[in-house]
Design an enzyme around this catalytic site. Structure first.
Site, PDB file in Angstrom:
ATOM      1  N   GLY A   1       4.046   1.324  -0.528  1.00  0.00           N
ATOM      2  CA  GLY A   1       2.723   1.185   0.556  1.00  0.00           C
ATOM      3  C   GLY A   1       1.935   2.343   0.418  1.00  0.00           C
ATOM      4  O   GLY A   1       1.242   2.876   1.595  1.00  0.00           O
TER       5      GLY A   1
ATOM      6  N   CYS B   1      -5.417  -3.490  -3.571  1.00  0.00           N
ATOM      7  CA  CYS B   1      -5.220  -3.135  -2.154  1.00  0.00           C
ATOM      8  C   CYS B   1      -5.861  -4.210  -1.319  1.00  0.00           C
ATOM      9  O   CYS B   1      -6.944  -4.791  -1.726  1.00  0.00           O
ATOM     10  CB  CYS B   1      -5.957  -1.932  -1.822  1.00  0.00           C
ATOM     11  SG  CYS B   1      -5.350  -0.491  -2.846  1.00  0.00           S
TER      12      CYS B   1
ATOM     13  N   LYS C   1      -8.342  -0.622 -12.215  1.00  0.00           N
ATOM     14  CA  LYS C   1      -6.997  -1.045 -12.594  1.00  0.00           C
ATOM     15  C   LYS C   1      -6.597  -2.443 -12.015  1.00  0.00           C
ATOM     16  O   LYS C   1      -6.928  -2.616 -10.877  1.00  0.00           O
ATOM     17  CB  LYS C   1      -5.950  -0.095 -12.073  1.00  0.00           C
ATOM     18  CG  LYS C   1      -4.313  -0.422 -12.347  1.00  0.00           C
ATOM     19  CD  LYS C   1      -3.442   0.765 -11.971  1.00  0.00           C
ATOM     20  CE  LYS C   1      -2.064   0.355 -12.253  1.00  0.00           C
ATOM     21  NZ  LYS C   1      -1.154   1.451 -11.995  1.00  0.00           N
TER      22      LYS C   1
ATOM     23  N   ILE D   1      -1.468  -3.055 -16.651  1.00  0.00           N
ATOM     24  CA  ILE D   1      -1.390  -3.970 -15.538  1.00  0.00           C
ATOM     25  C   ILE D   1      -1.066  -3.246 -14.379  1.00  0.00           C
ATOM     26  O   ILE D   1      -0.244  -2.493 -14.481  1.00  0.00           O
ATOM     27  CB  ILE D   1      -1.001  -5.519 -15.583  1.00  0.00           C
ATOM     28  CG1 ILE D   1       0.570  -4.985 -15.970  1.00  0.00           C
ATOM     29  CG2 ILE D   1      -1.698  -6.284 -16.586  1.00  0.00           C
ATOM     30  CD1 ILE D   1       1.241  -6.455 -15.752  1.00  0.00           C
ATOM     31  N   ASN D   2      -1.207  -3.572 -12.978  1.00  0.00           N
ATOM     32  CA  ASN D   2      -0.522  -3.089 -11.965  1.00  0.00           C
ATOM     33  C   ASN D   2       0.888  -3.840 -11.933  1.00  0.00           C
ATOM     34  O   ASN D   2       0.899  -4.932 -12.805  1.00  0.00           O
ATOM     35  CB  ASN D   2      -1.363  -3.230 -10.529  1.00  0.00           C
ATOM     36  CG  ASN D   2      -1.088  -1.881  -9.584  1.00  0.00           C
ATOM     37  OD1 ASN D   2       0.145  -1.809  -9.590  1.00  0.00           O
ATOM     38  ND2 ASN D   2      -1.887  -1.481  -8.982  1.00  0.00           N
TER      39      ASN D   2
ATOM     40  N   GLY E   1       8.447  -2.539 -14.542  1.00  0.00           N
ATOM     41  CA  GLY E   1       9.761  -2.425 -15.592  1.00  0.00           C
ATOM     42  C   GLY E   1       9.361  -3.329 -16.865  1.00  0.00           C
ATOM     43  O   GLY E   1       8.585  -4.187 -16.783  1.00  0.00           O
TER      44      GLY E   1
HETATM   45  C1  LIG Z   1       7.323   3.091  -7.235  1.00  0.00           C
HETATM   46  C2  LIG Z   1       6.189   2.812  -7.727  1.00  0.00           C
HETATM   47  C3  LIG Z   1       4.778   3.314  -7.311  1.00  0.00           C
HETATM   48  C4  LIG Z   1       3.593   2.926  -7.577  1.00  0.00           C
HETATM   49  N1  LIG Z   1       2.485   3.296  -6.983  1.00  0.00           N
HETATM   50  C5  LIG Z   1       1.188   3.034  -7.704  1.00  0.00           C
HETATM   51  C6  LIG Z   1      -0.094   3.416  -6.829  1.00  0.00           C
HETATM   52  O1  LIG Z   1      -0.036   4.379  -6.114  1.00  0.00           O
HETATM   53  N2  LIG Z   1      -1.177   3.181  -7.522  1.00  0.00           N
HETATM   54  C7  LIG Z   1      -1.166   2.426  -8.750  1.00  0.00           C
HETATM   55  O2  LIG Z   1      -2.258   2.050  -9.208  1.00  0.00           O
HETATM   56  N3  LIG Z   1      -0.187   1.670  -9.182  1.00  0.00           N
HETATM   57  C8  LIG Z   1       0.976   2.201  -8.792  1.00  0.00           C
HETATM   58  N4  LIG Z   1       2.215   1.643  -9.201  1.00  0.00           N
HETATM   59  C9  LIG Z   1       2.205   0.768 -10.474  1.00  0.00           C
HETATM   60  C10 LIG Z   1       2.294   1.402 -11.845  1.00  0.00           C
HETATM   61  O3  LIG Z   1       1.179   2.411 -12.131  1.00  0.00           O
HETATM   62  C11 LIG Z   1       2.121   0.603 -12.899  1.00  0.00           C
HETATM   63  O4  LIG Z   1       0.851  -0.139 -12.921  1.00  0.00           O
HETATM   64  C12 LIG Z   1       3.337  -0.550 -12.954  1.00  0.00           C
HETATM   65  O5  LIG Z   1       4.456  -0.130 -12.285  1.00  0.00           O
HETATM   66  C13 LIG Z   1       3.634  -1.019 -14.436  1.00  0.00           C
HETATM   67  O6  LIG Z   1       4.033  -0.046 -15.148  1.00  0.00           O
HETATM   68  P1  LIG Z   1       5.651   0.362 -15.309  1.00  0.00           P
HETATM   69  O7  LIG Z   1       6.409  -1.041 -15.520  1.00  0.00           O
HETATM   70  O8  LIG Z   1       5.662   1.241 -16.745  1.00  0.00           O
HETATM   71  O9  LIG Z   1       5.969   1.079 -14.187  1.00  0.00           O
HETATM   72  C14 LIG Z   1       3.640   1.995  -8.893  1.00  0.00           C
HETATM   73  C15 LIG Z   1       4.634   1.553  -9.408  1.00  0.00           C
HETATM   74  C16 LIG Z   1       5.777   2.011  -8.848  1.00  0.00           C
HETATM   75  C17 LIG Z   1       7.098   1.475  -9.840  1.00  0.00           C
END
Ligand SMILES: Cc1cc2nc3c(=O)[nH]c(=O)nc-3n(C[C@H](O)[C@H](O)[C@H](O)COP(=O)(O)O)c2cc1C
Length: 316
Positions: free
Chosen positions: A72, A130, A167, A193-194, A219
């Site tokens: 959050g 958001c 993003k 992607i997010n 992940g």
């Molecule tokens: C614990 C956690 C916190 C995250 N916080 C943010 C954030 O503050 N802003 C954002 O744009 N994405 C946030 N993300 C998304 C990651 O930047 C990323 O887009 C997403 O997890 C996919 O990549 P990954 O599978 O390598 O983690 C967060 C992801 C995780 C797991």
């Protein structure tokens, strides 16, 4: 050795591996495992105008091949960030991508203004996953008009020397519609992607596992979705730089994103199991490019599209 230099709009990076927002805070913790200045850049946790304590606990849940989080957007706010985190990154020679987040357009604009003319800021990543307070909480990134409004306003308010990336969320029917809206509003590139919205139920208590009920899935489980998003967006906007992410754990995972059309990648969730992951992914990617005879990263960007003559229109 392949030339690892890559470009994200007007920004040139020495290599294409970055951290992912929210997974490396502001870089200090990772620095005990490797020199953060060796990465392409550090992407900060999304910063908001004021400090925030985030959502209720528990905030993390493991899932097969991924994790759910409902942090959050906990964070110190822009004042503390400018006072402590940004100077630390700059002193340690890291290039910094500042992720910003808000509940309405004015908040994003205020953040972009605070970052104006700051030599420590290499790029702005606008987290539009958001809730839009002015639109009954509908996520900006799920509405092309709202996405375009925020990105256009940030682009106008931000330092013209600094690229602004939008993003995007994968939780939409057609990600290319949102991508085009952001491009038309002036985005210099896109981060894809997010997380995907998910949830888990505890089968003993029969209640949601996460305090925030729903959370973001990240992940390896989301990697095919992320590669597909990069592919689709690169197909319709081949000249717009893409920062790709979603489940990258190895150099070969990163190469998939680059071949689909990303000019650089972010490593997120992998850091929680292996804090050296971004540095390792970079070394493995360099080796993978060399083994395949690439003279540069740029030569590999989008190369998989050459193997497909016509866009596939039928359902999978
Ligand atoms: C614990 C956690 C916190 C995250 N916080 C943010 C954030 O503050 N802003 C954002 O744009 N994405 C946030 N993300 C998304 C990651 O930047 C990323 O887009 C997403 O997890 C996919 O990549 P990954 O599978 O390598 O983690 C967060 C992801 C995780 C797991």
């Amino acid at each position: 050795m392949a030339n690892l230099t890559t470009r994200l709009g007007s920004l040139t990076l020495p290599n294409p591996v970055l951290t992912a927002s929210g997974c490396a805070a502001s870089g200090q913790e990772l620095h005990q495992f490797f020199d953060v200045a060796t990465l392409g850049a550090v992407v900060t946790k999304s910063i908001m105008t004021r400090p925030r304590s985030g959502r209720p606990t528990p905030r993390m849940a493991e899932t097969p091949s991924g994790m759910l989080n409902s942090i959050g957007l906990q964070g110190p706010g822009i004042d503390a960030f400018l006072e402590k985190d940004l100077p630390w990154l700059s002193e340690h020679g890291a290039r910094v991508v500042v992720s910003i987040a808000g509940g309405h357009t004015d908040e994003y604009v205020a953040l972009a203004r605070r970052l104006y003319d700051n030599p420590a800021v290499s790029m702005i990543e606008v987290n539009i996953s958001c809730p839009n307070v002015e639109s009954r909480g509908q996520v900006f990134a799920c509405d092309p008009a709202a996405s375009g409004r925020v990105i256009g306003a940030v682009r106008r308010a931000a330092d013209p020397k600094v690229p602004v990336f939008a993003k995007l969320s994968p939780d939409v029917t057609d990600i290319t519609v949102i991508a085009r809206a952001c491009a038309e509003a002036g985005a210099d590139g896109l981060s894809l992607i997010n997380t995907l919205l998910g949830m888990a139920i505890d089968t003993d208590t029969l209640a949601p596992v996460l305090g925030g009920v729903t959370g973001g899935l990240s992940g390896p489980a989301i990697r095919p979705v992320a590669v597909r998003c990069v592919w689709q967006v690169h197909q319709v906007l081949p000249h717009l730089p893409i920062l790709g992410m979603g489940g990258i754990r190895s150099g070969l995972d990163a190469l998939q994103f680059i071949a689909a059309g990303a000019s650089a990648v972010s490593v997120g969730t992998a850091v929680f199991g292996d804090p050296t992951a971004p540095a390792r992914v970079l070394a493995e990617l360099e080796q993978a490019l060399d083994e395949r005879g690439f003279a540069s990263v740029a030569d590999a960007v989008g190369i998989a599209h050459k193997s497909v003559a016509e866009p596939v229109k039928e359902p999978a």
